[in-house]
Write an enzyme that holds these catalytic residues in place. Structure first.
Site, mmCIF file in Angstrom:
data_model
loop_
_atom_site.group_PDB
_atom_site.id
_atom_site.type_symbol
_atom_site.label_atom_id
_atom_site.label_comp_id
_atom_site.label_asym_id
_atom_site.label_seq_id
_atom_site.Cartn_x
_atom_site.Cartn_y
_atom_site.Cartn_z
ATOM 1 N N LYS A 139 0.876 -1.099 0.358
ATOM 2 C CA LYS A 139 -0.001 -0.111 0.041
ATOM 3 C C LYS A 139 0.937 0.789 -0.412
ATOM 4 O O LYS A 139 0.469 2.373 -0.821
ATOM 5 C CB LYS A 139 -1.075 0.304 1.646
ATOM 6 C CG LYS A 139 -2.178 1.262 1.162
ATOM 7 C CD LYS A 139 -3.283 1.165 2.348
ATOM 8 C CE LYS A 139 -1.885 1.751 3.439
ATOM 9 N NZ LYS A 139 -2.801 2.149 4.847
ATOM 10 N N ASP A 197 -6.827 0.693 0.985
ATOM 11 C CA ASP A 197 -6.756 0.924 2.459
ATOM 12 C C ASP A 197 -8.159 0.754 2.851
ATOM 13 O O ASP A 197 -9.015 0.031 2.301
ATOM 14 C CB ASP A 197 -6.201 3.032 2.469
ATOM 15 C CG ASP A 197 -7.469 3.637 1.899
ATOM 16 O OD1 ASP A 197 -8.359 3.295 1.527
ATOM 17 O OD2 ASP A 197 -7.565 5.197 2.456
#
Length: 316
Positions: A186, A204
């Site tokens: 991420k 997320d």
């Protein structure tokens, strides 16, 4: 009124007298088995008739792949109009600052990170500076972001790696970034997409929640979400798609109480109605610039329609 379970004390061992049934007894006060059976059969027939008259709801057939792709891309186009100014919500001036800020953003808001990093980057502007810092001083500077000891270890560790292995420069390859302390996929995609222009999907908590509400995937594992959603769009859309979805999740499609009645893509949403549908009540749930409040960046892009966030300790 017939007595229940009365035993006759006539020396016959206490035989129990059967309960009389008013209006349904044959001779001798006993119920007629034939009539009882007939009545039961009639009730059964009536129930069966009622069930037959009630239409059975068939389960909705699963959406075809083509329809799913069309729906997903239409939502993306609508979001692009609503959030034409979508951007990374972390303040940064170079790849190193973005990398450190993204690591610090774990388990806190981008706003709190943006309020914290000015002092950090003023004290340690380069990987070499941060690598040689006193850990206790770094901890004190980033304390507002929470988990400051673990985060200090990560940002100092990645600074050491950048200094020793990459000449003090942030690498522009996924395989190199994920080897750095505290850096996962991420974080790597945030840096690649926004500092190097390399397409990537940032999964997320907001992104995962919304794509499941839209039925783009049922997966909860970030890597699987990334793969399934990425397959619905051309790579050129991945980075901006991430920004738009995250913007929408932070401003309108909240976790506990989505503002469905104020949602610009409500007609396209298969989960419409999970939140507040009354338009006036829904408007009160809007956040950041959509709700007339400051955004998360102290230095937002020029086209941002909202107010800049206040510095740490200032009145919001």
């Amino acid at each position: 009124m017939a007595k229940r379970g009365v035993s006759e004390g006539s020396g016959d061992g206490g035989v129990t007298v059967p309960k009389r049934t008013s209006g349904a007894a044959g001779k001798g006060g006993e119920a007629s088995p034939a009539k009882g059976a007939a009545k039961g059969a009639a009730k059964g027939a009536a129930a069966a008739g009622k069930a037959a008259a009630t239409p059975v709801k068939k389960p909705k057939p699963p959406q075809s792949r083509t329809a799913l792709v069309r729906q997903a891309r239409r939502i993306n186009r609508e979001l692009a109009e609503v959030y034409s100014y979508a951007h990374p919500e972390l303040d940064f001036e170079n790849p190193f600052q973005l990398l450190v800020a993204t690591v610090l953003s774990a388990q806190t808001t981008d706003l709190r990170v943006n309020q914290t990093t000015p002092a950090l980057f003023a004290a340690y502007p380069t990987p070499e500076d941060l690598a040689a810092a006193n850990p206790e001083e770094v901890e004190e500077l980033i304390r507002p972001t929470g988990f400051f000891r673990a985060k200090t270890k990560s940002i100092m560790g990645l600074s050491v790696a950048l200094r020793d292995e990459f000449g003090g420069e942030v690498p522009g390859r996924l395989e190199d970034l994920v080897k750095l302390p505290g850096v996962g996929r991420k974080t790597a995609f945030v840096v690649l997409g926004n500092a190097f222009g390399v397409p990537g999907i940032t999964v997320d908590t907001h992104f995962g929640r919304l794509v499941r509400r839209w039925k783009w995937t049922e997966q909860t594992d970030p890597d699987k979400v990334e793969a399934e959603v990425g397959a619905l769009f051309p790579k050129s859309e991945w980075t901006m798609l991430s920004h738009r979805v995250i913007f929408h999740g932070r401003r309108i499609c909240h976790s506990r109480k989505p503002a469905c009645g104020a949602c610009p893509i409500a007609p396209l949403c298969p989960s419409y109605g999970e939140g507040e549908t009354d338009p006036e009540k829904a408007k009160k749930l809007l956040k950041y610039e959509m709700g007339g409040m400051p955004g998360q960046r102290l230095k937002p892009p020029p086209d941002y329609p909202g107010k800049p966030a206040p510095p740490l300790g200032a009145a919001g």
